[in-house]
Design a protein around this motif. Structure first.
Motif, PDB file in Angstrom:
ATOM      1  N   LEU A 240       0.852  -1.187   0.000  1.00  0.00           N
ATOM      2  CA  LEU A 240       0.000   0.000   0.000  1.00  0.00           C
ATOM      3  C   LEU A 240       0.886   1.234   0.000  1.00  0.00           C
ATOM      4  N   MET A 241       0.730   2.083  -1.011  1.00  0.00           N
ATOM      5  CA  MET A 241       1.494   3.322  -1.063  1.00  0.00           C
ATOM      6  C   MET A 241       0.632   4.466  -0.559  1.00  0.00           C
ATOM      7  N   VAL A 242       1.103   5.162   0.463  1.00  0.00           N
ATOM      8  CA  VAL A 242       0.425   6.337   1.010  1.00  0.00           C
ATOM      9  C   VAL A 242       1.342   7.521   0.748  1.00  0.00           C
TER      10      VAL A 242
ATOM     11  N   VAL B  49      -2.895   2.742  -4.034  1.00  0.00           N
ATOM     12  CA  VAL B  49      -2.293   4.028  -3.723  1.00  0.00           C
ATOM     13  C   VAL B  49      -3.311   4.894  -3.005  1.00  0.00           C
ATOM     14  N   CYS B  50      -2.916   5.469  -1.871  1.00  0.00           N
ATOM     15  CA  CYS B  50      -3.774   6.392  -1.131  1.00  0.00           C
ATOM     16  C   CYS B  50      -3.074   7.738  -1.009  1.00  0.00           C
ATOM     17  N   ASP B  51      -3.862   8.802  -1.060  1.00  0.00           N
ATOM     18  CA  ASP B  51      -3.306  10.140  -0.918  1.00  0.00           C
ATOM     19  C   ASP B  51      -2.977  10.440   0.538  1.00  0.00           C
ATOM     20  N   LYS B  52      -2.081  11.406   0.728  1.00  0.00           N
ATOM     21  CA  LYS B  52      -1.889  12.063   2.019  1.00  0.00           C
ATOM     22  C   LYS B  52      -2.532  13.438   1.912  1.00  0.00           C
ATOM     23  N   PRO B  53      -3.393  13.818   2.842  1.00  0.00           N
ATOM     24  CA  PRO B  53      -3.880  13.049   3.987  1.00  0.00           C
ATOM     25  C   PRO B  53      -4.747  11.873   3.528  1.00  0.00           C
TER      26      PRO B  53
END
Length: 266
Positions: free
Chosen positions: A222-224, A244-248
């Motif tokens: 999982l890429m954050v 892939v998840c964004d920050k925040p």
């Protein structure tokens, strides 16, 4: 556990008009416990004796920036995990990425909509109310091993906190891909959570190494990340990242993805 209408807010906003707008939007959502401060230092002094559920701040304050404020929070053990929301008209990544790296749970535009504020506070509630003891589906996570790879200590801390709330207990950390490789070669992990932009060996290179050179090439990754370049993100997808998840990031999304990964492996 906090309910929406019971949330206590500490707001740093130098503009009386903007403070009134934000307070009104919070009132529309049923939240009335709002303390307003016109400088970062005034809010920090308030935190010496009070523990609000959420800190909300503008980016530009008379004595510091919202970035400096959130890092000041992260430097204090009592407020290391304090939910933080930034409200700003700034859009340049150069100004916003440090706030993302410090573990903000949301960054709202100025002006924002009530729906955007409601979603941000929903993420805060998900974060505050997550408890592995309340959800039987999460109990098995305590037996799984996860590796967090991020050059930001504050970002690693936030991800670790979320994973612990989900139920993980066996968590290792690395500051970049080059530090993660020996751990991956020595330990069987059930999940890898990584940032993209890191020194020495970035997230894409780490994904490529895991998928092509390591013995655990099927581990969920999982890429954050705060990365916004679509070409670079597409390259990461091609390298074999699982999601892939964004920050925040959204705590509920992280929980859902982790459950999905674990179920698929089982």
């Amino acid at each position: 556990m906090p309910l929406p209408q019971l949330l206590t807010i500490a707001l740093a906003e130098p503009s009386p008009l903007q403070a009134q707008i934000i307070r009104h939007a919070l009132n529309e959502l049923g939240i009335r416990n709002v303390d307003v401060f016109h400088s970062g230092q005034a809010l920090l002094q308030h935190l010496q004796q009070h523990t609000p559920d959420v800190v909300i701040s503008a980016l530009y304050l008379p004595d510091m920036t919202g970035t400096e404020l959130v890092y000041a929070l992260r430097a204090q053990p009592a407020h290391l995990d304090r939910p933080f929301i930034l409200i700003s008209s700034e859009t340049k990544p150069h100004y916003l990425n440090p706030v993302r790296q410090a573990g903000a749970l949301a960054i709202l535009p100025k002006p924002f909509t009530t729906a955007q504020l409601d979603k941000a506070l929903g993420n805060v509630l998900e974060y505050l109310n997550s408890d592995p003891m309340l959800n039987e589906c999460d109990e098995d996570f305590s037996m799984l091993k996860v590796l967090i790879v991020d050059d930001s200590a504050t970002s690693r801390r936030l991800i670790r906190t979320v994973l612990e709330k989900i139920g993980f207990e066996q968590i290792a950390e690395a500051e970049d891909g080059s530090e993660a490789v020996p751990l991956i070669n020595a330990t069987h992990f059930d999940l890898v959570v990584t940032d993209y932009n890191m020194p020495h060996m970035d997230g894409k290179q780490l994904v490529e190494y895991i998928r092509t050179q390591s013995m655990q090439f099927t581990v969920p990754i999982l890429m954050v990340s705060s990365e916004t370049d679509q070409r670079r993100l597409a390259a990461v997808q091609d390298a074999g990242v699982s999601a892939v998840c964004d920050k925040p990031f959204d705590t509920a999304v992280i929980r859902q993805l982790v459950r999905q990964f674990v179920a698929e492996r089982a």
